[in-house]
Scaffold this motif. Structure first.
Motif, PDB file in Angstrom:
ATOM      1  N   HIS A  81      50.704  37.227  51.717  1.00 22.35           N
ATOM      2  CA  HIS A  81      49.894  36.634  50.653  1.00 22.35           C
ATOM      3  C   HIS A  81      49.480  37.764  49.725  1.00 22.35           C
ATOM      4  CE1 HIS A  81      49.844  32.730  52.492  1.00 22.35           C
ATOM      5  NE2 HIS A  81      49.564  33.304  53.643  1.00 22.35           N
ATOM      6  N   THR A  82      49.916  37.681  48.478  1.00 27.49           N
ATOM      7  CA  THR A  82      49.682  38.762  47.532  1.00 27.49           C
ATOM      8  C   THR A  82      48.520  38.485  46.591  1.00 27.49           C
ATOM      9  OG1 THR A  82      51.255  37.814  45.979  1.00 27.49           O
ATOM     10  CG2 THR A  82      52.114  39.415  47.566  1.00 27.49           C
ATOM     11  N   GLY A  83      48.035  37.251  46.565  1.00 29.75           N
ATOM     12  CA  GLY A  83      46.972  36.918  45.636  1.00 29.75           C
ATOM     13  C   GLY A  83      47.478  36.714  44.211  1.00 29.75           C
ATOM     14  N   LYS A  84      48.774  36.767  44.025  1.00 25.07           N
ATOM     15  CA  LYS A  84      49.388  36.582  42.705  1.00 25.07           C
ATOM     16  C   LYS A  84      50.182  35.274  42.714  1.00 25.07           C
ATOM     17  CE  LYS A  84      48.773  40.950  41.043  1.00 25.07           C
ATOM     18  NZ  LYS A  84      47.887  41.594  41.863  1.00 25.07           N
ATOM     19  N   THR A  85      50.558  34.814  41.534  1.00 26.61           N
ATOM     20  CA  THR A  85      51.357  33.594  41.454  1.00 26.61           C
ATOM     21  C   THR A  85      52.811  33.840  41.843  1.00 26.61           C
ATOM     22  OG1 THR A  85      51.775  33.999  39.111  1.00 26.61           O
ATOM     23  CG2 THR A  85      49.922  32.553  39.672  1.00 26.61           C
ATOM     24  N   ARG A  86      53.231  35.091  41.785  1.00 24.83           N
ATOM     25  CA  ARG A  86      54.610  35.428  42.167  1.00 24.83           C
ATOM     26  C   ARG A  86      54.687  35.561  43.691  1.00 24.83           C
ATOM     27  NH1 ARG A  86      58.951  37.934  39.456  1.00 24.83           N
ATOM     28  NH2 ARG A  86      60.390  38.931  40.883  1.00 24.83           N
ATOM     29  N   PRO A  87      55.540  34.791  44.345  1.00 23.59           N
ATOM     30  CA  PRO A  87      55.627  34.879  45.811  1.00 23.59           C
ATOM     31  C   PRO A  87      56.345  36.158  46.253  1.00 23.59           C
ATOM     32  CG  PRO A  87      57.251  33.340  44.975  1.00 23.59           C
ATOM     33  CD  PRO A  87      56.421  33.774  43.796  1.00 23.59           C
ATOM     34  N   ALA A  88      56.088  36.559  47.481  1.00 28.02           N
ATOM     35  CA  ALA A  88      56.734  37.742  48.061  1.00 28.02           C
ATOM     36  C   ALA A  88      58.047  37.313  48.708  1.00 28.02           C
ATOM     37  CB  ALA A  88      55.808  38.408  49.064  1.00 28.02           C
ATOM     38  N   ALA A  89      58.891  36.624  47.938  1.00 29.59           N
ATOM     39  CA  ALA A  89      60.153  36.110  48.470  1.00 29.59           C
ATOM     40  C   ALA A  89      61.203  36.039  47.357  1.00 29.59           C
ATOM     41  CB  ALA A  89      59.954  34.734  49.075  1.00 29.59           C
ATOM     42  N   LEU A  90      62.454  36.212  47.764  1.00 31.06           N
ATOM     43  CA  LEU A  90      63.601  36.047  46.866  1.00 31.06           C
ATOM     44  C   LEU A  90      64.630  35.177  47.581  1.00 31.06           C
ATOM     45  CD1 LEU A  90      64.127  39.719  45.608  1.00 31.06           C
ATOM     46  CD2 LEU A  90      63.216  37.815  44.292  1.00 31.06           C
ATOM     47  N   GLN A  91      65.509  34.562  46.789  1.00 29.27           N
ATOM     48  CA  GLN A  91      66.592  33.790  47.397  1.00 29.27           C
ATOM     49  C   GLN A  91      67.881  34.002  46.611  1.00 29.27           C
ATOM     50  OE1 GLN A  91      67.714  31.016  45.577  1.00 29.27           O
ATOM     51  NE2 GLN A  91      65.965  30.212  44.475  1.00 29.27           N
ATOM     52  N   SER A  92      68.982  33.612  47.228  1.00 28.98           N
ATOM     53  CA  SER A  92      70.303  33.967  46.720  1.00 28.98           C
ATOM     54  C   SER A  92      70.596  33.430  45.325  1.00 28.98           C
ATOM     55  CB  SER A  92      71.380  33.496  47.686  1.00 28.98           C
ATOM     56  OG  SER A  92      71.266  32.109  47.939  1.00 28.98           O
TER      57      SER A  92
END
Length: 194
Positions: free
Chosen positions: A118-129
């Motif tokens: 949980h980063t507290g930002k709207t951008r998630p700490a995840a990427l996908q292909s």
């Protein structure tokens, strides 16, 4: 009489404490029975099958995860970079290299419970292909850091330990013969915040 009772009590405490400690270690370590390791990445290919060892089954029960069967996919976890240093949230990492064939894959930064950071930002700490830019040779180059980076950027924030979880869905590497000869991306530390 009191001496024997005291010795028996000490022996019981050592036996129960040692047994509990060994079970805790077996359930929390990312390597061990049923694990395969490719570079910095570790996976449990039998985790969602009836062939899973008792420790792997207990790990799934404890974490409450929905384990993927062999036909569904395979998840790899990294807790160290390619040089063997533990992954830290305050450091910047490059994840680079070729990925095995898969219909879809995800990569996320995780805490010790393997939940998305949980980063507290709207951008998630995840990427996908489907959202990453690829190099000319079809390899990927990702940057995981608290500061924005050009190209593929995975947001990580905070201090302390973290993990990377790379999951391949609908992939031939999930079969027992598909694991031989595959390469996974290297994880290179490129700096840390002071």
């Amino acid at each position: 009489m009191l001496k024997r009772a005291m010795l028996a009590l000490i022996a019981l405490i050592i036996a129960i404490g040692g047994g509990a400690a060994s079970v805790w270690y077996a359930l929390h370590v990312q390597k061990g029975a049923g694990a395969i390791t490719i570079g910095a990445w570790t996976a449990f290919p039998d985790i969602g099958t009836p062939a899973a060892d008792p420790y792997t089954s207990a790990r799934v029960s404890r974490e409450g995860v929905l384990a993927l069967g062999r036909a569904e996919g395979l998840a790899f976890v990294a807790r160290h970079d390619s040089s063997g240093q533990p992954l830290l949230r305050e450091c910047t990492y490059r994840i680079e290299g070729h990925l095995p064939i898969a219909r879809f894959w995800t990569l996320y930064a995780a805490n010790q419970s393997l939940d998305v950071l949980h980063t507290g930002k709207t951008r998630p700490a995840a990427l996908q292909s489907y959202q990453v830019l690829r190099e000319q040779d079809n390899s990927v180059r990702l940057t995981a850091s608290a500061r924005p980076a050009p190209g593929n950027w995975l947001l990580t924030e905070g201090k302390g330990a973290m993990y990377f979880v790379l999951t391949f869905y609908d992939t031939p590497i999930a079969s027992s013969t598909g694991l031989s000869g595959i390469d996974l991306p290297r994880i290179v530390r490129s700096g840390c915040n002071a």
